[in-house]
Scaffold this active site. Structure first.
Site, PDB file in Angstrom:
ATOM      1  N   ARG A   1      37.071 -20.760  39.786  1.00  0.00           N
ATOM      2  CA  ARG A   1      35.918 -19.977  38.764  1.00  0.00           C
ATOM      3  C   ARG A   1      37.073 -20.081  37.682  1.00  0.00           C
ATOM      4  NH1 ARG A   1      33.086 -19.904  42.133  1.00  0.00           N
ATOM      5  NH2 ARG A   1      31.657 -18.410  43.092  1.00  0.00           N
TER       6      ARG A   1
ATOM      7  N   SER B   1      27.893 -11.814  40.320  1.00  0.00           N
ATOM      8  CA  SER B   1      29.157 -11.331  41.081  1.00  0.00           C
ATOM      9  C   SER B   1      29.951 -10.820  39.937  1.00  0.00           C
ATOM     10  CB  SER B   1      30.097 -12.455  41.663  1.00  0.00           C
ATOM     11  OG  SER B   1      29.193 -12.756  42.759  1.00  0.00           O
TER      12      SER B   1
ATOM     13  N   GLU C   1      34.700 -11.170  36.768  1.00  0.00           N
ATOM     14  CA  GLU C   1      34.341 -12.364  36.617  1.00  0.00           C
ATOM     15  C   GLU C   1      33.570 -12.703  35.150  1.00  0.00           C
ATOM     16  OE1 GLU C   1      32.905 -14.544  40.081  1.00  0.00           O
ATOM     17  OE2 GLU C   1      31.201 -15.170  38.718  1.00  0.00           O
TER      18      GLU C   1
HETATM   19  C1  LIG Z   1      21.879 -13.388  39.287  1.00  0.00           C
HETATM   20  C2  LIG Z   1      23.061 -14.140  38.911  1.00  0.00           C
HETATM   21  C3  LIG Z   1      23.710 -14.858  39.884  1.00  0.00           C
HETATM   22  C4  LIG Z   1      24.690 -15.608  39.843  1.00  0.00           C
HETATM   23  N1  LIG Z   1      25.382 -16.649  40.686  1.00  0.00           N
HETATM   24  C5  LIG Z   1      26.557 -17.306  40.508  1.00  0.00           C
HETATM   25  C6  LIG Z   1      27.039 -18.146  41.487  1.00  0.00           C
HETATM   26  O1  LIG Z   1      26.686 -18.192  42.635  1.00  0.00           O
HETATM   27  N2  LIG Z   1      28.117 -18.877  41.159  1.00  0.00           N
HETATM   28  C7  LIG Z   1      28.689 -18.490  40.026  1.00  0.00           C
HETATM   29  O2  LIG Z   1      29.646 -19.462  39.887  1.00  0.00           O
HETATM   30  N3  LIG Z   1      28.243 -17.933  39.000  1.00  0.00           N
HETATM   31  C8  LIG Z   1      27.189 -17.137  38.981  1.00  0.00           C
HETATM   32  N4  LIG Z   1      26.443 -16.563  38.210  1.00  0.00           N
HETATM   33  C9  LIG Z   1      27.148 -16.590  36.967  1.00  0.00           C
HETATM   34  C10 LIG Z   1      26.648 -17.309  35.709  1.00  0.00           C
HETATM   35  O3  LIG Z   1      25.400 -17.701  36.102  1.00  0.00           O
HETATM   36  C11 LIG Z   1      27.394 -18.550  35.361  1.00  0.00           C
HETATM   37  O4  LIG Z   1      28.800 -18.277  35.258  1.00  0.00           O
HETATM   38  C12 LIG Z   1      26.808 -19.621  34.323  1.00  0.00           C
HETATM   39  O5  LIG Z   1      27.307 -20.741  34.305  1.00  0.00           O
HETATM   40  C13 LIG Z   1      26.830 -18.937  33.282  1.00  0.00           C
HETATM   41  O6  LIG Z   1      26.249 -19.890  32.212  1.00  0.00           O
HETATM   42  P1  LIG Z   1      25.457 -19.234  30.860  1.00  0.00           P
HETATM   43  O7  LIG Z   1      24.991 -20.487  30.254  1.00  0.00           O
HETATM   44  O8  LIG Z   1      24.652 -18.105  31.199  1.00  0.00           O
HETATM   45  O9  LIG Z   1      26.696 -18.821  30.031  1.00  0.00           O
HETATM   46  P2  LIG Z   1      26.877 -17.453  29.173  1.00  0.00           P
HETATM   47  O10 LIG Z   1      26.795 -16.377  30.226  1.00  0.00           O
HETATM   48  O11 LIG Z   1      26.102 -17.409  27.824  1.00  0.00           O
HETATM   49  O12 LIG Z   1      28.569 -17.613  28.786  1.00  0.00           O
HETATM   50  C14 LIG Z   1      29.378 -17.576  29.630  1.00  0.00           C
HETATM   51  C15 LIG Z   1      30.906 -18.235  28.974  1.00  0.00           C
HETATM   52  O13 LIG Z   1      30.528 -19.389  29.018  1.00  0.00           O
HETATM   53  C16 LIG Z   1      30.775 -19.808  27.652  1.00  0.00           C
HETATM   54  N5  LIG Z   1      29.766 -20.807  27.343  1.00  0.00           N
HETATM   55  C17 LIG Z   1      28.550 -21.050  27.688  1.00  0.00           C
HETATM   56  N6  LIG Z   1      28.001 -22.190  27.434  1.00  0.00           N
HETATM   57  C18 LIG Z   1      28.922 -22.974  26.572  1.00  0.00           C
HETATM   58  C19 LIG Z   1      28.939 -23.963  25.893  1.00  0.00           C
HETATM   59  N7  LIG Z   1      27.813 -24.906  25.718  1.00  0.00           N
HETATM   60  N8  LIG Z   1      30.132 -24.380  25.348  1.00  0.00           N
HETATM   61  C20 LIG Z   1      31.489 -23.537  25.624  1.00  0.00           C
HETATM   62  N9  LIG Z   1      31.310 -22.499  26.165  1.00  0.00           N
HETATM   63  C21 LIG Z   1      30.216 -21.993  26.656  1.00  0.00           C
HETATM   64  C22 LIG Z   1      30.432 -18.624  26.824  1.00  0.00           C
HETATM   65  O14 LIG Z   1      31.244 -18.503  25.656  1.00  0.00           O
HETATM   66  C23 LIG Z   1      30.957 -17.463  27.652  1.00  0.00           C
HETATM   67  O15 LIG Z   1      32.547 -17.447  27.623  1.00  0.00           O
HETATM   68  C24 LIG Z   1      25.433 -15.577  38.407  1.00  0.00           C
HETATM   69  C25 LIG Z   1      24.877 -14.870  37.286  1.00  0.00           C
HETATM   70  C26 LIG Z   1      23.776 -13.930  37.757  1.00  0.00           C
HETATM   71  C27 LIG Z   1      23.101 -13.351  36.598  1.00  0.00           C
END
Ligand SMILES: Cc1cc2nc3c(=O)[nH]c(=O)nc-3n(C[C@H](O)[C@H](O)[C@H](O)COP(=O)(O)OP(=O)(O)OC[C@H]3O[C@@H](n4cnc5c(N)ncnc54)[C@H](O)[C@@H]3O)c2cc1C
Length: 353
Positions: free
Chosen positions: A168, A246, A348
């Site tokens: 992570r 999580s 997380e």
């Molecule tokens: C129902 C559910 C299930 C999930 N299951 C998992 C799982 O099984 N495993 C897991 O690891 N995670 C899981 N997650 C967490 C999440 O989905 C991941 O971490 C995902 O990769 C976040 O991506 P996002 O585009 O939504 O980022 P955001 O939530 O929009 O941002 C998260 C972070 O990433 C940064 N960020 C986003 N995009 C960029 C970019 N293009 N450049 C630089 N920084 C950026 C943001 O600034 C922030 O710091 C889950 C979440 C939910 C709601």
């Protein structure tokens, strides 16, 4: 590109919590990103990069800066890696939905990301915390990450090694937090890699079937996730789906801490799950620690609570909860686990504001 003012961020997060951004820009190209960065610099504003908002907790007072939503989409290019007929590279724009890309790779028959099916968010967000599930991590298939370096004000390609991936973590959420904006990720697949199942739920699902195809695993993972409320379907989303996945990381502790915990367990508390790490420590299951501190699935505290299907997911039960309420529940859980087991759980999702 339009820059809007006072845009409520809650609808841009899967938790549906959070106040307004002073400025908000949706960027569809790398040029627009540069333009947005110039705008923020000109006004001396802090900048926050938003993907799918699925790993994000936004404060009730919002963010006094510019939120840049990465909406860079377009074609996914696939081609053989130079000098190899056995390796294929996928170039994927950062704004593409993560699960859409997983489906593309699986439908084409490539193994490597099938266990990461159904994770919400964007491709650009995937390297940030090195998403992982069911025994797979995205770092295993990342070749390079194209970023805009906010310090050098230029685009660079970072190799997987330079991203320093771990559990992570990556440089994007640790040493270089806030420095890079991901605009594209290049994934590498070996043509002869077969699916490897490391996770009990998945092995059970396939029974004796040898070498399931990536697409079969993709479907199975989505089915398992749906059962745990870990798959967001906007059509059917209920309270259990209003989460950031999580909420706590699995803590990594010394063997001494494990011995201390085992001494305090009552005979009817069962076996505590634990996994040795490469550096001689032990990873514990945050969900087990939380449950054994008295918090069960479905636990409610006013408008927030714990998912009825997944202990690690804190949820916005009613859809109108505040960030303060959520953080009060977080603090209660952290304190109770600390008092019971002497282990401090780390959050997380990313906190904004
Ligand atoms: C129902 C559910 C299930 C999930 N299951 C998992 C799982 O099984 N495993 C897991 O690891 N995670 C899981 N997650 C967490 C999440 O989905 C991941 O971490 C995902 O990769 C976040 O991506 P996002 O585009 O939504 O980022 P955001 O939530 O929009 O941002 C998260 C972070 O990433 C940064 N960020 C986003 N995009 C960029 C970019 N293009 N450049 C630089 N920084 C950026 C943001 O600034 C922030 O710091 C889950 C979440 C939910 C709601």
């Amino acid at each position: 590109m339009t820059i809007e003012e006072n845009v409520l961020l809650a609808p841009y997060t899967t938790l549906k919590i959070g106040g307004p951004a002073r400025y908000f820009a949706k960027v569809a190209t790398e040029d627009e990103l540069v333009e947005a960065v110039r705008f923020a610099r000109g006004l001396g504003l802090p900048l926050f990069v938003l993907g799918g908002g699925s790993n994000l907790v936004v404060a009730d007072r919002g963010f006094d800066g510019l939120v840049v939503q990465i909406a860079i989409t377009g074609k996914v290019f696939a081609g053989s890696a130079s000098g190899s007929t056995m390796r294929i590279l996928f170039q994927v724009p950062a704004g593409i939905d993560w699960d859409t890309f997983v489906a593309i790779a699986c439908e084409a028959g490539y193994a490597g990301v099938e266990c990461l099916a159904g994770i919400p968010g964007t491709v650009g967000g995937s390297p940030v915390q090195n998403i992982g599930a069911y025994g797979q991590e995205v770092s295993q298939t990342i070749h390079t990450v194209r970023v805009f370096d906010l310090e050098a004000h230029d685009f660079v390609d970072l190799s997987a090694k330079e991203c320093e991936f771990g559990y992570r973590r990556s440089i994007f959420n640790t040493s270089q937090r806030g420095r890079f904006v991901v605009t594209r990720v290049v994934f590498e697949f070996d043509l002869d890699t077969l699916v490897r199942l490391n996770y009990e739920d998945l092995k059970r699902h396939f029974g004796d079937k040898p070498n399931p195809r990536p697409l079969e695993v993709y479907r199975a993972v989505r089915e398992i996730r749906a059962g745990k409320g870990m798959l967001i379907d906007p059509e059917t989303a209920g309270p259990d789906e209003r989460s950031a996945g999580s909420f706590f990381k699995n803590p990594v502790v010394s063997t001494r801490v494990v011995t201390d915990i085992l001494e305090t367990l009552a005979p009817d508390e069962g076996t505590m799950p634990q996994w040795p790490t490469d550096d001689g420590k032990v990873k514990l299951a945050a969900a087990w620690l939380i449950e054994h501190s008295g918090f069960k699935k479905g636990y409610a505290q006013g408008r927030v609570g714990i998912s009825s299907r997944h202990t690690l997911a804190l949820i916005n039960r009613t859809g109108d909860a505040t960030c303060d309420e959520l953080l009060r529940l977080r603090d209660l859980i952290v304190l109770t686990v600390e008092q019971r087991f002497g282990v401090t759980l780390a959050m997380e999702p990313v906190m904004l504001g």
